[in-house]
Design an enzyme around this catalytic site. Sequence first.
Site, PDB file in Angstrom:
ATOM      1  N   HIS A 142      42.331  47.929  31.712  1.00 53.22           N
ATOM      2  CA  HIS A 142      42.151  46.970  30.872  1.00 53.22           C
ATOM      3  C   HIS A 142      41.796  45.745  31.793  1.00 53.22           C
ATOM      4  CE1 HIS A 142      46.460  45.066  30.279  1.00 53.22           C
ATOM      5  NE2 HIS A 142      46.410  45.447  31.593  1.00 53.22           N
ATOM      6  N   GLU A 143      41.260  44.615  30.940  1.00 52.37           N
ATOM      7  CA  GLU A 143      40.752  43.345  31.679  1.00 52.37           C
ATOM      8  C   GLU A 143      39.678  43.677  32.843  1.00 52.37           C
ATOM      9  OE1 GLU A 143      41.017  40.488  30.563  1.00 52.37           O
ATOM     10  OE2 GLU A 143      42.852  40.441  29.226  1.00 52.37           O
ATOM     11  N   GLY A 144      38.737  44.826  32.699  1.00 52.89           N
ATOM     12  CA  GLY A 144      37.661  45.047  33.577  1.00 52.89           C
ATOM     13  C   GLY A 144      38.448  46.260  34.210  1.00 52.89           C
ATOM     14  N   MET A 188      39.674  33.833  31.990  1.00 56.11           N
ATOM     15  CA  MET A 188      39.756  35.447  32.443  1.00 56.11           C
ATOM     16  C   MET A 188      40.629  35.274  33.766  1.00 56.11           C
ATOM     17  SD  MET A 188      39.190  37.972  31.186  1.00 56.11           S
ATOM     18  CE  MET A 188      38.120  37.987  29.870  1.00 56.11           C
ATOM     19  N   HIS A 220      35.591  45.806  38.827  1.00 56.67           N
ATOM     20  CA  HIS A 220      36.064  44.854  39.665  1.00 56.67           C
ATOM     21  C   HIS A 220      35.495  44.991  41.176  1.00 56.67           C
ATOM     22  CE1 HIS A 220      38.628  42.425  37.184  1.00 56.67           C
ATOM     23  NE2 HIS A 220      38.844  43.352  36.634  1.00 56.67           N
TER      24      HIS A 220
END
Lengths: 630, 630
Positions: free
Chosen positions: B462-464, B315, B469
């Site tokens: 996307h990706e969190g 990740m 975050h």
Amino acid sequence: MQSKIMSRRDIDFLLYEWLDVEALNRRPRFQDHSRETFNAAIDTAEQIATDLFAPHNKKSDQEEPHAVPGERCLEVKVIPEVKVALDAFCAAGLMAAGQDFELGGMQLPCTVEKALSCYFTAANVGTTSYLFLTIGNANTLLKTGTPEQVRRYVAPMFEGRYFGTMCLSEPQAGSSLSDISTRAEPDPVAGLEGERQYRLSGNKMWISAGEHDLAGNIVHLVLAKIPGPDGKTIPGVKGISLFIVPKFLVNEDGTLGERNDVVLAGLNHKMGNRGTTNCLLNFGEGKFKPQGKAGAVGYLVGQPHQGLSNMFHMMNEARIGVGLGAVVLGYTGYLHALDYARNRPQGRHPANKDPARPQLSIIEHTDVRRMLLAQKAYVEGGLGLVLYSASLVDEQRTAETPEARERATRLLEFLTPITKSWPSQWCLEANSLAIQVHGGYGYTREYNVEQFYRDNRLNAIHEGTHGIHGLDLLGRKVSMQEGALFKAFAAEVRETVEAASLADAGAAVSPQLREYGDALAAALRRVQHVTQALYGAGDMNKTLANASAYLEAVGHVVVAWIWLEQAIVAARALRACGETGAAGEQADFYHGKLQACRYFFRWELPKVEQQLALLESIDTTTLDMQDAWF
Amino acid sequence: MQSKIMSRRDIDFLLYEWLDVEALNRRPRFQDHSRETFNAAIDTAEQIATDLFAPHNKKSDQEEPHAVPGERCLEVKVIPEVKVALDAFCAAGLMAAGQDFELGGMQLPCTVEKALSCYFTAANVGTTSYLFLTIGNANTLLKTGTPEQVRRYVAPMFEGRYFGTMCLSEPQAGSSLSDISTRAEPDPVAGLEGERQYRLSGNKMWISAGEHDLAGNIVHLVLAKIPGPDGKTIPGVKGISLFIVPKFLVNEDGTLGERNDVVLAGLNHKMGNRGTTNCLLNFGEGKFKPQGKAGAVGYLVGQPHQGLSNMFHMMNEARIGVGLGAVVLGYTGYLHALDYARNRPQGRHPANKDPARPQLSIIEHTDVRRMLLAQKAYVEGGLGLVLYSASLVDEQRTAETPEARERATRLLEFLTPITKSWPSQWCLEANSLAIQVHGGYGYTREYNVEQFYRDNRLNAIHEGTHGIHGLDLLGRKVSMQEGALFKAFAAEVRETVEAASLADAGAAVSPQLREYGDALAAALRRVQHVTQALYGAGDMNKTLANASAYLEAVGHVVVAWIWLEQAIVAARALRACGETGAAGEQADFYHGKLQACRYFFRWELPKVEQQLALLESIDTTTLDMQDAWF
């Protein structure tokens, strides 16, 4: 279900509880009106916008108007739903909503007219543009055209039979209108006003609604230059005149005559706002020879060489219109995000992540509430600013005393660059947050919010770019009439600060109003101090170098003031709720106003200090940057 | 003509003058490499990206992949240029650029791999996604798969014969992966690793590259839950396992076998990033019956119930990849805007508006320079951050001492949420400014910048998401290992501040470095103080309420540090220019770096004070907001 187009409750609050538009009915121009007639007009707008404008908003984005070869020139095809919607708007008499009764109008105040127009733009900005461009065109001609021009062109526009455009830009002359090169040669003919006839040749770029099949005729208002006896034109804005160039010539009896030589050269394909055709138009290219001669037939409006000031008569209203468009796109996006956040289950509280429990609606997550509250603060603050500006137009036109009219004019001149620019920046940010609330869904065209974001991005560009409004505010408005415009604004703010300290006294529900007032007063003093420092720089390049930062800082101070105004009304109303025992929804609405005001004063207003400190230091970072260093 | 994809000069500066990647060649893993081999790889990337990726970027946006009915299920058609580009990338060996020589790789450092990948993403993010998803998938399997799984799936991916996906989200489980409901029932069979076989059923949403006709097979990495003997699954992330689900089963000899029951249910149609298919996939729906039984055949990767941690191994790199994507979209937009600004004549200086003189290039206008300088500060700062993060991956893997590897790991963990989120916010802002520089043209699809803006808007989702975050940084990273991650970062900053005061000594060209260093040190102390205050709030809901503001403030401090690092190198180089008599272009480049650093410290870093003050006050405005008040 609550409307996702606009919040009627908020519009009512702004119109009746804050701006008190009912008071206008005491003035002769509006004496036939009442809250009931205002509401009826807004009801009509909401109904038509909901039923006929919103449903094809996505379709006209996806199936945008396209050019097809016609018999002798390009033509444009628009999806059929657009004409149905426009016809319903015109049939309801809304094209002349603000006009005199004798012109077939409703004689509504500008404030109410702008309030009802929110529904159309929020529901479908692409379709609505055809209408508001026509209204702007007609207003310009009403102000500057001859009675014959009004009879021949304006009346059919108010009836919705003709639509109008504004043809200013050219490919080589966008922000710099002084560089237009479209020419208009005198071509006097016999007959009524025949001496006003000219022949135009040149290209016009970015012409919204410049070609379509939605009305019987298109009335182009065109800026062009009349050459002198030596064939040369006067350089700069002084050489610019204004002309009517109809797509079809109009006979004296009002019937349509020959096709004029103004033709579509091509469509621009935009990121958003796709429903409105945006055209490159050729004038006098030779596709048609009206009256057997070369050149597009045009009719001089007003005096020669006064074209720009004639066109700019309506610019304040046009710019309020852009600000309004930016606000309501943000507003409808916010309502969509709110609805989504209440209905989308996802995740759990940080303090209780037990996966065996059902997921929460995402509105339960603090960061989602932050994004919704930010949107609320931007769009309700922006709507307040836009409707306040519209109310100044009413004051300018109908206030009882010359002093009151003068005050309104000054405030309006001062606020216009902000009313146009602030929503273009912050209500676009609201649209971005609306996407973010929707997560991945918001990024797809299966949902609506991505379109609002694309549509709204235009507003910082047209009707004067962001940077140009910064120069207008700092370079012109603050120094005009020895600072009288700024002083008029400062006087308003001080009144509000005073009122906030009174509203605060004894009001348990709003203990922060005085605090907000103090913060606003301090920010205003800072702005005044910084403005003096900028003008003390002794070099206009330095004074104006960071004008965009100035525009943004003053914009935030203005909207903080608008929020404090709204909060004072809300605090008072909330107290009344307590006294009358009214609670629930009614009190919730006012709590929401106070919380959004708190958000603005805690999260937003403090942002200006960084900008003001930078401006005060007469920072030359951007001025010193060299082309070769990039 | 200078490339409008990326600036090679800047990449060289960051790699060789700042990060000193040549020094890596002293380590065993990279000993066969040299500056020449690094450059050759980057040259190849630039060439292929320029010749085969950039030319169809607009076309694949306008003619996006579409689903068509196939024999038994939906299939996807992609424009042919995509496969040509992907094949060239694979043929050049770039799919395994970072892998071991023995796997057919180039064994390049991560820093160089990320530098060359900039070209592909900037040239065409839609086409490039197929590649980087495959690399991420292959890396995950390399780390957690069995040797047989590596042989059967990873090797063909590195050869570009198979492509890969990551199947995490489901329609009801996006950010909340603990709520996935895809099931995997054991289905042990005879043969090599037959006990790893399962049958999967469920739906996966937002699967990029989930279906296409670009490779012989698609290797889906799928998160699913294995039910217990009672048929129930373990709630939460603990119940999640990881599976390989190939579109076509792969025989032991590597030939393709039966079609597996994973089929396209529909495509999502996005605002940007349109070139990459984004799919809803059905697993085990019954369209196919592989091996004569119901359910999609899947193979367990690693241990049961370790799925999420296996997937998240990669990740950090995936998130650096998102940050990189955001940076380079901003970067190419900036280069387009710069080129436009140098070539578009419009307007005149405020001090000399004589309309008889020719118009200026718009780069001459201070406000345009402001917009270009802001873009430069965002994208070059962002690129520095991304490549620095990649260099930490190299340190983590190959540094000589355990202490150095530990230090790199801490820094990387701390910086990852910022490396992912900061560019997603600010390089999107750069794209907006690139449109603004282009004026009306920038808003049209006839130009490129509007696409970059649409493409880039995905990266905050996307990706969190951005908000997640924020929670990761404030809720996990700063408190992990008793604050050791933050301390590692603070130590780096202090070193830079110290170096800035030395670089400053006697350097006429950069008298501000010490000033910047002081400002950075002060900002760091503020952040540390505010962090303590937040953890002293005594209520995690209050501590985390404004985590997004914390993420943004710390992000600006981090990028200010990256800028000071770059400025120190530039100041030193500029002094050397003076000593060697080198001037012109060489000196211009370093002047540009110093000016962009000045911009960041004057215009950007001061923004954090408002956020830090808000955080320090433990503001509860958003926490106190009630659903009913909206």
